[in-house]
Design a protein around this motif. Sequence first.
Motif, PDB file in Angstrom:
ATOM      1  N   PHE A  24      11.629  18.449   6.277  1.00 52.98           N
ATOM      2  CA  PHE A  24      10.503  19.210   5.750  1.00 52.98           C
ATOM      3  C   PHE A  24       9.307  19.098   6.701  1.00 52.98           C
ATOM      4  O   PHE A  24       9.004  18.027   7.222  1.00 52.98           O
ATOM      5  CB  PHE A  24      10.133  18.729   4.353  1.00 52.98           C
ATOM      6  N   THR A  25       8.648  20.231   6.911  1.00 53.89           N
ATOM      7  CA  THR A  25       7.569  20.305   7.888  1.00 53.89           C
ATOM      8  C   THR A  25       6.324  19.589   7.378  1.00 53.89           C
ATOM      9  O   THR A  25       5.836  19.893   6.285  1.00 53.89           O
ATOM     10  CB  THR A  25       7.205  21.778   8.181  1.00 53.89           C
ATOM     11  N   PRO A  26       5.779  18.653   8.152  1.00 61.28           N
ATOM     12  CA  PRO A  26       4.539  17.975   7.741  1.00 61.28           C
ATOM     13  C   PRO A  26       3.397  18.978   7.591  1.00 61.28           C
ATOM     14  O   PRO A  26       3.332  19.983   8.310  1.00 61.28           O
ATOM     15  CB  PRO A  26       4.272  17.006   8.905  1.00 61.28           C
ATOM     16  N   GLU A  27       2.501  18.717   6.668  1.00 61.24           N
ATOM     17  CA  GLU A  27       1.404  19.633   6.399  1.00 61.24           C
ATOM     18  C   GLU A  27       0.526  19.843   7.627  1.00 61.24           C
ATOM     19  O   GLU A  27      -0.006  20.934   7.841  1.00 61.24           O
ATOM     20  CB  GLU A  27       0.556  19.123   5.232  1.00 61.24           C
ATOM     21  N   ASN A  28       0.337  18.817   8.457  1.00 59.91           N
ATOM     22  CA  ASN A  28      -0.526  18.979   9.627  1.00 59.91           C
ATOM     23  C   ASN A  28       0.088  19.931  10.651  1.00 59.91           C
ATOM     24  O   ASN A  28      -0.627  20.523  11.458  1.00 59.91           O
ATOM     25  CB  ASN A  28      -0.826  17.627  10.270  1.00 59.91           C
ATOM     26  N   GLN A  29       1.415  20.104  10.619  1.00 52.77           N
ATOM     27  CA  GLN A  29       2.049  21.098  11.474  1.00 52.77           C
ATOM     28  C   GLN A  29       1.965  22.490  10.844  1.00 52.77           C
ATOM     29  O   GLN A  29       1.665  23.475  11.524  1.00 52.77           O
ATOM     30  CB  GLN A  29       3.514  20.729  11.733  1.00 52.77           C
ATOM     31  N   LYS A  30       2.242  22.570   9.554  1.00 49.85           N
ATOM     32  CA  LYS A  30       2.189  23.872   8.874  1.00 49.85           C
ATOM     33  C   LYS A  30       0.781  24.471   8.909  1.00 49.85           C
ATOM     34  O   LYS A  30       0.624  25.696   8.913  1.00 49.85           O
ATOM     35  CB  LYS A  30       2.659  23.743   7.427  1.00 49.85           C
ATOM     36  N   SER A  31      -0.236  23.638   8.940  1.00 49.55           N
ATOM     37  CA  SER A  31      -1.612  24.139   8.895  1.00 49.55           C
ATOM     38  C   SER A  31      -1.972  24.970  10.112  1.00 49.55           C
ATOM     39  O   SER A  31      -2.918  25.759  10.075  1.00 49.55           O
ATOM     40  CB  SER A  31      -2.593  22.970   8.761  1.00 49.55           C
ATOM     41  N   HIS A  32      -1.230  24.828  11.198  1.00 51.11           N
ATOM     42  CA  HIS A  32      -1.512  25.583  12.420  1.00 51.11           C
ATOM     43  C   HIS A  32      -0.759  26.914  12.467  1.00 51.11           C
ATOM     44  O   HIS A  32      -0.907  27.671  13.426  1.00 51.11           O
ATOM     45  CB  HIS A  32      -1.138  24.752  13.649  1.00 51.11           C
ATOM     46  N   VAL A  33       0.064  27.185  11.454  1.00 50.69           N
ATOM     47  CA  VAL A  33       0.857  28.409  11.446  1.00 50.69           C
ATOM     48  C   VAL A  33       0.176  29.456  10.571  1.00 50.69           C
ATOM     49  O   VAL A  33      -0.308  29.159   9.472  1.00 50.69           O
ATOM     50  CB  VAL A  33       2.283  28.135  10.913  1.00 50.69           C
ATOM     51  N   GLU A  34       0.165  30.695  11.042  1.00 50.04           N
ATOM     52  CA  GLU A  34      -0.487  31.783  10.310  1.00 50.04           C
ATOM     53  C   GLU A  34       0.236  32.081   9.004  1.00 50.04           C
ATOM     54  O   GLU A  34       1.459  32.167   8.967  1.00 50.04           O
ATOM     55  CB  GLU A  34      -0.523  33.045  11.186  1.00 50.04           C
ATOM     56  N   GLN A  35      -0.558  32.234   7.949  1.00 52.79           N
ATOM     57  CA  GLN A  35      -0.023  32.611   6.641  1.00 52.79           C
ATOM     58  C   GLN A  35       0.161  34.119   6.597  1.00 52.79           C
ATOM     59  O   GLN A  35      -0.728  34.880   6.981  1.00 52.79           O
ATOM     60  CB  GLN A  35      -0.983  32.194   5.530  1.00 52.79           C
ATOM     61  N   GLY A 193      13.331  26.518   2.841  1.00 48.48           N
ATOM     62  CA  GLY A 193      13.700  25.110   2.834  1.00 48.48           C
ATOM     63  C   GLY A 193      13.751  24.626   1.404  1.00 48.48           C
ATOM     64  O   GLY A 193      12.735  24.649   0.701  1.00 48.48           O
ATOM     65  N   ALA A 194      14.935  24.222   0.958  1.00 48.77           N
ATOM     66  CA  ALA A 194      15.126  23.806  -0.432  1.00 48.77           C
ATOM     67  C   ALA A 194      15.375  22.311  -0.526  1.00 48.77           C
ATOM     68  O   ALA A 194      15.947  21.698   0.391  1.00 48.77           O
ATOM     69  CB  ALA A 194      16.302  24.563  -1.051  1.00 48.77           C
ATOM     70  N   SER A 195      14.968  21.752  -1.633  1.00 48.68           N
ATOM     71  CA  SER A 195      15.264  20.348  -1.939  1.00 48.68           C
ATOM     72  C   SER A 195      16.568  20.309  -2.733  1.00 48.68           C
ATOM     73  O   SER A 195      16.602  20.722  -3.892  1.00 48.68           O
ATOM     74  CB  SER A 195      14.130  19.727  -2.759  1.00 48.68           C
ATOM     75  N   VAL A 196      17.618  19.830  -2.105  1.00 47.91           N
ATOM     76  CA  VAL A 196      18.927  19.816  -2.763  1.00 47.91           C
ATOM     77  C   VAL A 196      19.304  18.391  -3.152  1.00 47.91           C
ATOM     78  O   VAL A 196      18.923  17.425  -2.505  1.00 47.91           O
ATOM     79  CB  VAL A 196      20.019  20.437  -1.862  1.00 47.91           C
ATOM     80  N   ASP A 197      20.063  18.305  -4.234  1.00 53.91           N
ATOM     81  CA  ASP A 197      20.522  17.011  -4.707  1.00 53.91           C
ATOM     82  C   ASP A 197      21.946  17.172  -5.218  1.00 53.91           C
ATOM     83  O   ASP A 197      22.624  18.142  -4.917  1.00 53.91           O
ATOM     84  CB  ASP A 197      19.588  16.462  -5.796  1.00 53.91           C
ATOM     85  N   GLU A 198      22.417  16.219  -6.031  1.00 52.82           N
ATOM     86  CA  GLU A 198      23.796  16.273  -6.495  1.00 52.82           C
ATOM     87  C   GLU A 198      24.061  17.469  -7.402  1.00 52.82           C
ATOM     88  O   GLU A 198      25.207  17.888  -7.558  1.00 52.82           O
ATOM     89  CB  GLU A 198      24.159  14.982  -7.213  1.00 52.82           C
ATOM     90  N   ASP A 225      18.018  11.192  -4.514  1.00 54.02           N
ATOM     91  CA  ASP A 225      18.949  11.653  -3.481  1.00 54.02           C
ATOM     92  C   ASP A 225      18.586  13.031  -2.934  1.00 54.02           C
ATOM     93  O   ASP A 225      19.423  13.704  -2.340  1.00 54.02           O
ATOM     94  CB  ASP A 225      20.378  11.699  -4.046  1.00 54.02           C
ATOM     95  N   ILE A 226      17.354  13.452  -3.096  1.00 54.84           N
ATOM     96  CA  ILE A 226      16.945  14.776  -2.632  1.00 54.84           C
ATOM     97  C   ILE A 226      16.815  14.799  -1.112  1.00 54.84           C
ATOM     98  O   ILE A 226      16.297  13.858  -0.500  1.00 54.84           O
ATOM     99  CB  ILE A 226      15.611  15.190  -3.275  1.00 54.84           C
ATOM    100  N   SER A 227      17.296  15.869  -0.506  1.00 55.43           N
ATOM    101  CA  SER A 227      17.135  16.068   0.929  1.00 55.43           C
ATOM    102  C   SER A 227      16.921  17.547   1.204  1.00 55.43           C
ATOM    103  O   SER A 227      16.990  18.378   0.293  1.00 55.43           O
ATOM    104  CB  SER A 227      18.352  15.541   1.687  1.00 55.43           C
ATOM    105  N   GLY A 228      16.662  17.874   2.454  1.00 52.61           N
ATOM    106  CA  GLY A 228      16.314  19.233   2.808  1.00 52.61           C
ATOM    107  C   GLY A 228      17.496  20.062   3.281  1.00 52.61           C
ATOM    108  O   GLY A 228      18.365  19.580   4.012  1.00 52.61           O
ATOM    109  N   HIS A 229      17.514  21.329   2.866  1.00 50.57           N
ATOM    110  CA  HIS A 229      18.570  22.247   3.290  1.00 50.57           C
ATOM    111  C   HIS A 229      17.950  23.617   3.540  1.00 50.57           C
ATOM    112  O   HIS A 229      17.201  24.137   2.712  1.00 50.57           O
ATOM    113  CB  HIS A 229      19.651  22.338   2.213  1.00 50.57           C
ATOM    114  N   VAL A 271      12.282  24.073  -6.504  1.00 49.91           N
ATOM    115  CA  VAL A 271      13.269  23.570  -5.545  1.00 49.91           C
ATOM    116  C   VAL A 271      13.024  24.039  -4.118  1.00 49.91           C
ATOM    117  O   VAL A 271      13.602  23.489  -3.175  1.00 49.91           O
ATOM    118  CB  VAL A 271      14.703  23.968  -5.963  1.00 49.91           C
ATOM    119  N   VAL A 272      12.166  25.031  -3.936  1.00 51.06           N
ATOM    120  CA  VAL A 272      11.883  25.549  -2.594  1.00 51.06           C
ATOM    121  C   VAL A 272      10.446  25.197  -2.221  1.00 51.06           C
ATOM    122  O   VAL A 272       9.501  25.559  -2.923  1.00 51.06           O
ATOM    123  CB  VAL A 272      12.089  27.080  -2.519  1.00 51.06           C
ATOM    124  N   SER A 273      10.283  24.479  -1.132  1.00 55.32           N
ATOM    125  CA  SER A 273       8.950  24.048  -0.714  1.00 55.32           C
ATOM    126  C   SER A 273       8.453  24.783   0.525  1.00 55.32           C
ATOM    127  O   SER A 273       7.262  24.703   0.855  1.00 55.32           O
ATOM    128  CB  SER A 273       8.942  22.539  -0.433  1.00 55.32           C
TER     129      SER A 273
END
Length: 403
Positions: A24-35, A193-198, A225-229, A271-273
């Motif tokens: 998952f992209t850190p907020e300080n990186q996402k802040s530099h990307v145009e919305q 980018g989704a947070s997936v689990d069991e 057990d959540i991870s990124g997909h 589930v989607v961040s």
Amino acid sequence: MKIRLFVVFSIFSFVELYAQGLLFTPENQKSHVEQYIEEDRGFTSYLPSSYSLEKFAPPIRKQSGSSCVGWATCYAAASILHNIDRNVTSSFEKEAFAFDPYYMYSIMHNNSEADCVEGLNFVEAMSFFEDYGTKRWAMPPFLSCDSKWSEDRLKDIQYQSQPFTIDNYYKLEVSDIELLKKIIYDRTPIIIGASVDESFGALFSSEGTVGSTGLWNPDYTNDSDISGHAMTIVGYDDYKFGGAFQIMNSWGTGFGDNGYVWIKYKDFTNVVSEAWKISKKSFKNVETDYYNQVNFKDGNTYEGNLNDEGEMHMLGYFHWKESRDIYFGYWYNGNRDGQGLYFDYSEKEIFYCEYDEDVLMEIESLGFSDDGEKSDIELYLEKFNFDFKFSNANESTNILDVE
């Protein structure tokens, strides 16, 4: 404004029970990307109740290792945009022209000791895509997630990947369901980018709640057990499951609805961040100083590198108009020379070829060699699932001449 965060030989650490490759992209990186913002909100009045880009999507395949970002971004989203621009809808041609999911991944993890395990984040991956592009999977070299690169090899392949850089990328507001639907209706896939689990399951596992309908019923009670997909939205339907997005996954056709997953609107923001949109002016007109498109009088086409005399040279593909057959491979002064793949459209068969000045050479059968060493194409086929027959070309193979 974006900051350049990509380093070719960067190393990440990511090992989780259900890890599929997204950091998952850190907020300080996402802040530099145009919305991405849609100024005219009147679009909601004309959106149809359902819409899908599935007819432009390449065939569902199964990822190897933690490479989902490359699959969602290059194989799915970029291939769909390419097919829309060139009106490619047949499964066989979509297979041939699809972009390589391992090009980005293998280069960015070139010095990694944990082959195919470490993940990528979207900002770093899309910065790579913007600067270096991608290549078609059928164009040599044939890659797997753990392919290694030398400086010379990287330099050579740049002539094939530079035409397929993206112009820009934007972050999207995941809670703006109507905007996401509008982007799909405007014929642009959305990378998520989704947070997936069991409750979603794990790669190569039949566990989870996603059945043959494709509906994912996420469980929010256990986040240990959540991870990124990474996956790709290709459609929506306001009536299916009470309103849901159709999402292209990279776990093979045996998962979900023939490889697709449906996420309800009401579950989406839980589930989607992350959601992303890539843009390119055209995937149809892609000529550069080193990459050319040639249209012949008989309707046949060539796309790739040329020498100073205007002959097919280095790497490129030849497309026969009448038969719709396609040859991808190495060329030397107008002749096929080296390894390549021939897509026989009528027989729905792919042939592996080796040429010496346009003479087809005899080659050993694909499979395990006596010394235990495998070729690049064998390694690739081992980690890439085809629906079509794949064979060695020989003297009896009907391969068209190039004139």
